[in-house]
Design a protein around this motif. Structure first.
Motif, PDB file in Angstrom:
ATOM      1  N   LEU A 169       0.556  -1.386   0.146  1.00  0.00           N
ATOM      2  CA  LEU A 169      -0.054  -0.111  -0.016  1.00  0.00           C
ATOM      3  C   LEU A 169       0.600   1.043  -0.204  1.00  0.00           C
ATOM      4  O   LEU A 169       0.495   1.929  -0.945  1.00  0.00           O
ATOM      5  CB  LEU A 169      -1.436   0.376   0.091  1.00  0.00           C
ATOM      6  CG  LEU A 169      -1.628  -0.782   1.234  1.00  0.00           C
ATOM      7  CD1 LEU A 169      -2.832  -1.163   2.301  1.00  0.00           C
ATOM      8  CD2 LEU A 169      -3.103  -0.435   0.342  1.00  0.00           C
ATOM      9  N   ALA A 170       2.269   1.339   0.807  1.00  0.00           N
ATOM     10  CA  ALA A 170       2.969   2.506   0.805  1.00  0.00           C
ATOM     11  C   ALA A 170       3.211   3.119  -0.909  1.00  0.00           C
ATOM     12  O   ALA A 170       3.498   3.635  -1.456  1.00  0.00           O
ATOM     13  CB  ALA A 170       4.264   2.239   1.454  1.00  0.00           C
ATOM     14  N   ALA A 171       3.629   1.386  -1.109  1.00  0.00           N
ATOM     15  CA  ALA A 171       4.409   1.826  -3.343  1.00  0.00           C
ATOM     16  C   ALA A 171       3.077   2.184  -3.287  1.00  0.00           C
ATOM     17  O   ALA A 171       3.351   3.267  -4.367  1.00  0.00           O
ATOM     18  CB  ALA A 171       4.973   0.455  -3.588  1.00  0.00           C
ATOM     19  N   LEU A 172       1.165   1.690  -3.462  1.00  0.00           N
ATOM     20  CA  LEU A 172       0.561   1.753  -4.208  1.00  0.00           C
ATOM     21  C   LEU A 172       0.270   3.788  -4.281  1.00  0.00           C
ATOM     22  O   LEU A 172      -0.062   4.155  -4.870  1.00  0.00           O
ATOM     23  CB  LEU A 172      -0.360   1.093  -4.201  1.00  0.00           C
ATOM     24  CG  LEU A 172      -0.319  -0.145  -4.519  1.00  0.00           C
ATOM     25  CD1 LEU A 172      -1.705  -0.917  -4.404  1.00  0.00           C
ATOM     26  CD2 LEU A 172      -0.285  -0.192  -6.202  1.00  0.00           C
ATOM     27  N   ALA A 187       4.864  -1.106 -12.214  1.00  0.00           N
ATOM     28  CA  ALA A 187       5.922   0.611 -11.941  1.00  0.00           C
ATOM     29  C   ALA A 187       6.638  -0.851 -10.882  1.00  0.00           C
ATOM     30  O   ALA A 187       6.051  -2.171 -10.357  1.00  0.00           O
ATOM     31  CB  ALA A 187       5.662   0.793 -10.773  1.00  0.00           C
ATOM     32  N   ALA A 188       8.344  -1.291 -10.980  1.00  0.00           N
ATOM     33  CA  ALA A 188       8.772  -1.673 -10.682  1.00  0.00           C
ATOM     34  C   ALA A 188       8.927  -2.495  -9.124  1.00  0.00           C
ATOM     35  O   ALA A 188       9.025  -3.012  -8.941  1.00  0.00           O
ATOM     36  CB  ALA A 188      10.101  -1.461 -11.031  1.00  0.00           C
ATOM     37  N   GLU A 189       8.641  -0.650  -8.398  1.00  0.00           N
ATOM     38  CA  GLU A 189       8.858  -1.198  -7.190  1.00  0.00           C
ATOM     39  C   GLU A 189       7.307  -1.543  -6.620  1.00  0.00           C
ATOM     40  O   GLU A 189       7.278  -2.699  -5.544  1.00  0.00           O
ATOM     41  CB  GLU A 189       8.382   0.253  -6.499  1.00  0.00           C
ATOM     42  CG  GLU A 189       7.725   1.603  -6.527  1.00  0.00           C
ATOM     43  CD  GLU A 189       8.063   1.896  -8.467  1.00  0.00           C
ATOM     44  OE1 GLU A 189       6.990   3.338  -8.277  1.00  0.00           O
ATOM     45  OE2 GLU A 189       8.963   2.236  -8.492  1.00  0.00           O
ATOM     46  N   VAL A 190       6.497  -1.785  -6.806  1.00  0.00           N
ATOM     47  CA  VAL A 190       5.029  -2.189  -7.175  1.00  0.00           C
ATOM     48  C   VAL A 190       5.637  -3.528  -6.649  1.00  0.00           C
ATOM     49  O   VAL A 190       4.912  -4.515  -6.061  1.00  0.00           O
ATOM     50  CB  VAL A 190       3.225  -1.302  -7.740  1.00  0.00           C
ATOM     51  CG1 VAL A 190       2.430  -2.408  -7.472  1.00  0.00           C
ATOM     52  CG2 VAL A 190       3.445   0.498  -7.629  1.00  0.00           C
ATOM     53  N   LYS A 191       6.148  -3.740  -8.209  1.00  0.00           N
ATOM     54  CA  LYS A 191       5.858  -5.586  -8.679  1.00  0.00           C
ATOM     55  C   LYS A 191       6.755  -6.010  -7.370  1.00  0.00           C
ATOM     56  O   LYS A 191       6.657  -7.203  -6.600  1.00  0.00           O
ATOM     57  CB  LYS A 191       6.717  -5.881  -9.554  1.00  0.00           C
ATOM     58  CG  LYS A 191       6.240  -4.747 -11.267  1.00  0.00           C
ATOM     59  CD  LYS A 191       6.681  -5.393 -12.394  1.00  0.00           C
ATOM     60  CE  LYS A 191       5.823  -5.659 -13.528  1.00  0.00           C
ATOM     61  NZ  LYS A 191       6.617  -5.327 -14.905  1.00  0.00           N
ATOM     62  N   ILE A 192       7.934  -5.155  -7.217  1.00  0.00           N
ATOM     63  CA  ILE A 192       8.149  -6.029  -5.649  1.00  0.00           C
ATOM     64  C   ILE A 192       7.716  -6.436  -4.624  1.00  0.00           C
ATOM     65  O   ILE A 192       8.000  -7.366  -3.612  1.00  0.00           O
ATOM     66  CB  ILE A 192       9.668  -5.476  -5.672  1.00  0.00           C
ATOM     67  CG1 ILE A 192      10.594  -5.381  -6.833  1.00  0.00           C
ATOM     68  CG2 ILE A 192      10.565  -5.513  -4.402  1.00  0.00           C
ATOM     69  CD1 ILE A 192      12.188  -3.813  -6.843  1.00  0.00           C
ATOM     70  N   ALA A 193       7.325  -5.115  -3.734  1.00  0.00           N
ATOM     71  CA  ALA A 193       6.422  -5.179  -2.854  1.00  0.00           C
ATOM     72  C   ALA A 193       5.808  -5.944  -3.193  1.00  0.00           C
ATOM     73  O   ALA A 193       4.788  -6.132  -2.050  1.00  0.00           O
ATOM     74  CB  ALA A 193       5.808  -3.225  -2.994  1.00  0.00           C
ATOM     75  N   GLY A 194       4.623  -5.971  -4.058  1.00  0.00           N
ATOM     76  CA  GLY A 194       3.079  -6.752  -4.351  1.00  0.00           C
ATOM     77  C   GLY A 194       3.473  -7.996  -4.419  1.00  0.00           C
ATOM     78  O   GLY A 194       3.078  -9.005  -4.062  1.00  0.00           O
ATOM     79  N   ALA A 195       4.572  -8.284  -4.658  1.00  0.00           N
ATOM     80  CA  ALA A 195       5.057  -9.933  -5.293  1.00  0.00           C
ATOM     81  C   ALA A 195       4.889 -10.921  -3.913  1.00  0.00           C
ATOM     82  O   ALA A 195       4.628 -11.964  -3.677  1.00  0.00           O
ATOM     83  CB  ALA A 195       6.723 -10.137  -5.062  1.00  0.00           C
TER      84      ALA A 195
END
Length: 95
Positions: free
Chosen positions: A25-28, A67-75
């Motif tokens: 949620l922080a990344a989103l 977005a890369a940071e969302v993909k990483i945080a979401g995995a």
């Protein structure tokens, strides 16, 4: 529009899920078009969770997911996701 991602998480993973969703949620929230989001647990099935996010439009939502940071945080969150449709447009908007 809003997105609902249902998640199946064993009871022992609840703490890890809450932490991972916080990071997601922080990344989103840093992405354009994000309105808000929240995590909830089913009252009927303690292993079933739902992540609800609201967006100003489908395009913003899709761009945020790429977005890369969302993909990483979401995995760590999405590995628990049920494979089902999850993007909805409220009644009266685009229907």
């Amino acid at each position: 529009m809003f997105a609902v991602t249902r998640l199946r998480v064993p009871g022992s993973g609840a703490g890890d899920l809450a932490s991972a969703v916080g990071e997601l949620l922080a990344a989103l929230s840093a992405r354009p078009g994000f309105v808000d989001g929240e995590l909830g647990r089913s009252t009927e099935d303690g292993e079933l969770w739902a992540l609800l996010t609201r967006w100003d439009g489908v395009g913003s939502y899709r761009r945020a997911l790429s977005a890369a940071e969302v993909k990483i945080a979401g995995a760590p969150v999405w590995l628990h996701a049920l494979d089902e449709p999850g993007v909805y447009v409220p009644t009266g908007e685009g229907t």
